[in-house]
Design a protein around this motif. Sequence first.
Motif, mmCIF file in Angstrom:
data_model
loop_
_atom_site.group_PDB
_atom_site.id
_atom_site.type_symbol
_atom_site.label_atom_id
_atom_site.label_comp_id
_atom_site.label_asym_id
_atom_site.label_seq_id
_atom_site.Cartn_x
_atom_site.Cartn_y
_atom_site.Cartn_z
ATOM 1 N N UNK A 67 -13.698 9.956 -39.667
ATOM 2 C CA UNK A 67 -13.499 9.471 -41.036
ATOM 3 C C UNK A 67 -12.108 8.853 -41.214
ATOM 4 N N UNK A 68 -11.132 9.386 -40.493
ATOM 5 C CA UNK A 68 -9.786 8.800 -40.549
ATOM 6 C C UNK A 68 -9.797 7.419 -39.906
ATOM 7 N N UNK A 69 -10.455 7.308 -38.757
ATOM 8 C CA UNK A 69 -10.536 6.019 -38.070
ATOM 9 C C UNK A 69 -11.312 5.001 -38.906
ATOM 10 N N UNK A 70 -12.360 5.466 -39.584
ATOM 11 C CA UNK A 70 -13.130 4.553 -40.438
ATOM 12 C C UNK A 70 -12.250 3.983 -41.543
ATOM 13 N N UNK A 71 -11.390 4.828 -42.094
ATOM 14 C CA UNK A 71 -10.479 4.357 -43.132
ATOM 15 C C UNK A 71 -9.493 3.341 -42.609
ATOM 16 N N UNK A 72 -8.954 3.576 -41.432
ATOM 17 C CA UNK A 72 -7.998 2.632 -40.836
ATOM 18 C C UNK A 72 -8.683 1.306 -40.500
ATOM 19 N N UNK A 73 -9.899 1.377 -39.956
ATOM 20 C CA UNK A 73 -10.633 0.156 -39.624
ATOM 21 C C UNK A 73 -10.950 -0.637 -40.886
ATOM 22 N N UNK A 74 -11.370 0.072 -41.930
ATOM 23 C CA UNK A 74 -11.710 -0.611 -43.182
ATOM 24 C C UNK A 74 -10.471 -1.263 -43.802
ATOM 25 N N UNK A 75 -9.371 -0.565 -43.734
ATOM 26 C CA UNK A 75 -8.131 -1.060 -44.334
ATOM 27 C C UNK A 75 -7.583 -2.277 -43.575
ATOM 28 N N UNK A 76 -7.921 -2.399 -42.295
ATOM 29 C CA UNK A 76 -7.374 -3.469 -41.461
ATOM 30 C C UNK A 76 -8.465 -4.394 -40.910
ATOM 31 N N UNK A 77 -9.604 -4.464 -41.593
ATOM 32 C CA UNK A 77 -10.711 -5.315 -41.135
ATOM 33 C C UNK A 77 -10.251 -6.767 -41.019
ATOM 34 N N UNK A 78 -10.712 -7.501 -39.951
ATOM 35 C CA UNK A 78 -11.685 -7.075 -38.928
ATOM 36 C C UNK A 78 -11.026 -6.780 -37.589
ATOM 37 N N UNK A 79 -9.827 -6.209 -37.583
ATOM 38 C CA UNK A 79 -9.060 -6.056 -36.349
ATOM 39 C C UNK A 79 -9.614 -5.001 -35.394
ATOM 40 N N UNK A 80 -10.178 -3.906 -35.969
ATOM 41 C CA UNK A 80 -10.538 -2.758 -35.138
ATOM 42 C C UNK A 80 -11.990 -2.349 -35.372
ATOM 43 N N UNK A 81 -12.500 -1.501 -34.450
ATOM 44 C CA UNK A 81 -13.813 -0.917 -34.660
ATOM 45 C C UNK A 81 -13.835 0.510 -34.116
ATOM 46 N N UNK A 82 -14.661 1.335 -34.722
ATOM 47 C CA UNK A 82 -14.837 2.712 -34.268
ATOM 48 C C UNK A 82 -15.968 2.735 -33.250
ATOM 49 N N UNK A 83 -15.737 3.405 -32.117
ATOM 50 C CA UNK A 83 -16.759 3.475 -31.066
ATOM 51 C C UNK A 83 -18.033 4.151 -31.579
ATOM 52 N N UNK A 84 -17.859 5.076 -32.544
ATOM 53 C CA UNK A 84 -18.992 5.787 -33.165
ATOM 54 C C UNK A 84 -19.717 6.665 -32.164
ATOM 55 N N UNK A 85 -18.934 7.481 -31.454
ATOM 56 C CA UNK A 85 -19.491 8.465 -30.513
ATOM 57 C C UNK A 85 -18.688 9.766 -30.662
ATOM 58 N N UNK A 86 -18.801 10.440 -31.827
ATOM 59 C CA UNK A 86 -18.004 11.652 -32.039
ATOM 60 C C UNK A 86 -18.299 12.709 -30.984
ATOM 61 N N UNK A 87 -17.245 13.361 -30.504
ATOM 62 C CA UNK A 87 -17.408 14.330 -29.418
ATOM 63 C C UNK A 87 -16.867 15.718 -29.745
ATOM 64 N N UNK A 88 -16.503 15.963 -30.996
ATOM 65 C CA UNK A 88 -16.104 17.306 -31.436
ATOM 66 C C UNK A 88 -16.634 17.532 -32.852
ATOM 67 N N UNK A 89 -16.511 18.764 -33.322
ATOM 68 C CA UNK A 89 -16.749 19.080 -34.725
ATOM 69 C C UNK A 89 -15.428 19.537 -35.327
ATOM 70 N N UNK A 90 -15.039 18.933 -36.439
ATOM 71 C CA UNK A 90 -13.758 19.209 -37.074
ATOM 72 C C UNK A 90 -13.981 19.651 -38.521
ATOM 73 N N UNK A 91 -14.125 20.962 -38.735
ATOM 74 C CA UNK A 91 -14.296 21.449 -40.117
ATOM 75 C C UNK A 91 -12.961 21.417 -40.862
ATOM 76 N N UNK A 92 -12.913 20.674 -41.968
ATOM 77 C CA UNK A 92 -11.675 20.566 -42.739
ATOM 78 C C UNK A 92 -11.567 21.732 -43.718
#
Length: 274
Positions: A198-223
């Motif tokens: 979700x942090x990466x999605x925010x950075x990608x959205x804020x800086x579109x179209x420079x970056x993309x998220x691989x979209x392959x989460x490999x952990x669980x992070x309970x906030x």
Amino acid sequence: MAAALTLGACAGTPEETAPPVEDVSFDAGTTMAKLNEAGKITIGTKFTQPLFGQVDADGNPQGFDVEIGKLIAAKLGIPADGITWTETVSANREPFIEAGEVDLVIATYTINDERKEKIAFAGPYYSAGQDILVLAGNPKGIEGPEDLEGLAVCTVTGSTSEANIKEYTDNIIAATDYADCLEPLRSGTVDAVTTDNVILAGLADQNAPEFEVVNAPFTEEPYGIGLAKDDTDFRDFINDVLEESYEDGSWAAAWEATAGKVLDTPTPPAVDRY
């Protein structure tokens, strides 16, 4: 360096999203009673985290973590202008709680056993997963953490993301916050940035179209919401507030007003009353 500011009444419409509860009372001697009597609370959050905690052009924090903080303050009978927001980066969250510099930390803060040795957590109130940010078009063909072996990766010092990625590469550039990883990625100093999706999605959205998220989460992070280790009454109170917000729709409203502008509305996670 961490910064602090008091959210003024002109910051967005906090009173509309979380009006303070009137005529509320708490058992004498509890943290809830102390905060209610003072009419103010200090909450740590991140100031550079798109969608969750980021100061706007007027210097006021905005995002999902900020809205959760307003919900909790409101249940204490504290209006939004009674909140002092203190910047807490990944490395200083436990020290700030232990030193009493903040009453709470709501800052994309993963619950884990190591941190529980120093502080307590209410929640979780959201569950993310660690992922990878690359240049648009993914020129290195990175599809998951296994592809990072031998590549330079940027993340934040003191974060769970830093600990997790060490399993895949020892070529790690540690920054103070995730925004500091973007220029190294642009310049090719690093090949990827890693932290919660979700942090990466925010950075990608804020800086579109420079970056993309691989979209392959490999952990669980309970906030979770960090607070003083032995304050069980306060932890129980916050957990009650979270569960009530799930039921009455205020949690979903907080999401949709912030992170929900980019991401789908998830099902809130079950609170862990450990």
